[in-house]
Design a protein around this motif. Sequence first.
Motif, mmCIF file in Angstrom:
data_model
loop_
_atom_site.group_PDB
_atom_site.id
_atom_site.type_symbol
_atom_site.label_atom_id
_atom_site.label_comp_id
_atom_site.label_asym_id
_atom_site.label_seq_id
_atom_site.Cartn_x
_atom_site.Cartn_y
_atom_site.Cartn_z
ATOM 1 N N GLY A 1 0.816 -1.215 0.000
ATOM 2 C CA GLY A 1 0.000 0.000 0.000
ATOM 3 C C GLY A 1 0.847 1.261 0.000
ATOM 4 N N ILE A 2 1.951 1.246 0.744
ATOM 5 C CA ILE A 2 2.870 2.397 0.755
ATOM 6 C C ILE A 2 3.451 2.610 -0.631
ATOM 7 N N GLU A 3 3.851 1.518 -1.295
ATOM 8 C CA GLU A 3 4.406 1.632 -2.654
ATOM 9 C C GLU A 3 3.376 2.217 -3.611
ATOM 10 N N ILE A 4 2.136 1.755 -3.501
ATOM 11 C CA ILE A 4 1.082 2.263 -4.381
ATOM 12 C C ILE A 4 0.852 3.755 -4.147
ATOM 13 N N MET A 5 0.755 4.154 -2.881
ATOM 14 C CA MET A 5 0.506 5.557 -2.569
ATOM 15 C C MET A 5 1.683 6.436 -2.990
ATOM 16 N N ALA A 6 2.899 5.936 -2.863
ATOM 17 C CA ALA A 6 4.069 6.708 -3.283
ATOM 18 C C ALA A 6 4.032 6.958 -4.786
ATOM 19 N N GLU A 7 3.650 5.933 -5.549
ATOM 20 C CA GLU A 7 3.605 6.104 -7.005
ATOM 21 C C GLU A 7 2.448 7.010 -7.427
ATOM 22 N N ILE A 8 1.273 6.798 -6.827
ATOM 23 C CA ILE A 8 0.117 7.616 -7.215
ATOM 24 C C ILE A 8 0.345 9.084 -6.880
ATOM 25 N N THR A 9 0.757 9.380 -5.651
ATOM 26 C CA THR A 9 0.945 10.781 -5.269
ATOM 27 C C THR A 9 2.105 11.421 -6.024
ATOM 28 N N GLY A 10 3.124 10.617 -6.358
ATOM 29 C CA GLY A 10 4.215 11.145 -7.175
ATOM 30 C C GLY A 10 3.713 11.551 -8.549
ATOM 31 N N LEU A 11 2.855 10.711 -9.141
ATOM 32 C CA LEU A 11 2.268 11.017 -10.446
ATOM 33 C C LEU A 11 1.333 12.215 -10.349
ATOM 34 N N PHE A 12 0.514 12.268 -9.294
ATOM 35 C CA PHE A 12 -0.412 13.382 -9.120
ATOM 36 C C PHE A 12 0.339 14.700 -8.924
ATOM 37 N N ALA A 13 1.411 14.669 -8.143
ATOM 38 C CA ALA A 13 2.194 15.891 -7.933
ATOM 39 C C ALA A 13 2.821 16.359 -9.242
ATOM 40 N N TYR A 14 3.243 15.409 -10.067
ATOM 41 C CA TYR A 14 3.838 15.708 -11.380
ATOM 42 C C TYR A 14 2.831 16.423 -12.278
ATOM 43 N N HIS A 15 1.546 16.091 -12.069
ATOM 44 C CA HIS A 15 0.487 16.711 -12.871
ATOM 45 C C HIS A 15 -0.289 17.768 -12.081
ATOM 46 N N LEU A 16 0.280 18.223 -10.974
ATOM 47 C CA LEU A 16 -0.304 19.296 -10.156
ATOM 48 C C LEU A 16 -1.694 18.936 -9.644
ATOM 49 N N MET A 17 -1.886 17.650 -9.307
ATOM 50 C CA MET A 17 -3.176 17.183 -8.826
ATOM 51 C C MET A 17 -3.175 16.943 -7.318
ATOM 52 N N THR A 18 -2.035 17.039 -6.697
ATOM 53 C CA THR A 18 -1.946 16.904 -5.248
ATOM 54 C C THR A 18 -0.755 17.701 -4.756
ATOM 55 N N SER A 19 -0.679 17.874 -3.463
ATOM 56 C CA SER A 19 0.399 18.639 -2.862
ATOM 57 C C SER A 19 1.730 17.894 -2.981
ATOM 58 N N PRO A 20 2.808 18.601 -3.361
ATOM 59 C CA PRO A 20 4.138 17.973 -3.358
ATOM 60 C C PRO A 20 4.530 17.476 -1.972
ATOM 61 N N ILE A 21 3.959 18.104 -0.937
ATOM 62 C CA ILE A 21 4.260 17.677 0.443
ATOM 63 C C ILE A 21 3.742 16.264 0.672
ATOM 64 N N GLU A 22 2.531 15.965 0.178
ATOM 65 C CA GLU A 22 1.994 14.616 0.364
ATOM 66 C C GLU A 22 2.797 13.598 -0.438
ATOM 67 N N ALA A 23 3.168 13.961 -1.676
ATOM 68 C CA ALA A 23 3.987 13.057 -2.483
ATOM 69 C C ALA A 23 5.327 12.798 -1.799
ATOM 70 N N ASN A 24 5.895 13.849 -1.214
ATOM 71 C CA ASN A 24 7.160 13.719 -0.497
ATOM 72 C C ASN A 24 6.994 12.803 0.712
#
Length: 205
Positions: free
Chosen positions: A103-126
């Motif tokens: 689950g951590i791996e999935i969330m890391a990839e999703i939030t990383g992708l979302f941050a790349y597309h300005l869909m979530t906070s870079p803080i959460e992706a970090n």
Amino acid sequence: MDEITIRCPTCETEFPVPGNVNFWRCDHCGQGIDILAHLAYEWGQETFLEAREIAIARRIIPIGKKSRWHPLDEEVALPYEQAYSAIREAFRTRLPEKQRKAGIEIMAEITGLFAYHLMTSPIEANYWGKLLAEQKGLDEMAAYRERISSSPKGFFYGLLRLWWRFRVKRLRRYLAKLERQIDQLEALLEFVEPVQARLPKAQRL
């Protein structure tokens, strides 16, 4: 209510569970399973893998620094958002280890992708990225400790144990620094619903 069939996240045994229960223990290994969290995780993982296949086929997932930026259209964004919500729901409780790490791996990839597309906070992706790094560091340290305790006697293995102890010492310093950074990110994010993805502090020693 009708029964549902679930697969134990620890031993992978399949067994029926009454549809009106919230908690069950695996009939084979005794693993305690929060049924709602388990179903949320299973659905979220399946949705994530399907979305990931489409994203890779369309070269949406960035690979390397020279990758071109591709828009995240609704056909891809929607299942990723659904997977994100499902895994977050699953993390409302403590998942079994196999699911927790995945689950951590999935969330890391999703939030990383979302941050790349300005869909979530870079803080959460970090946050999820560092949580993944912390878990990998903890797993590596556990592997070195196992080698130290189980290696045979002798001069050669004595030298190896010295090297492994050195690696454990370095990992401790690295993880202590990472722990402080994650604590700061958690304070910044102020999750409305606590996310139980991280190992308790007593288990991170």
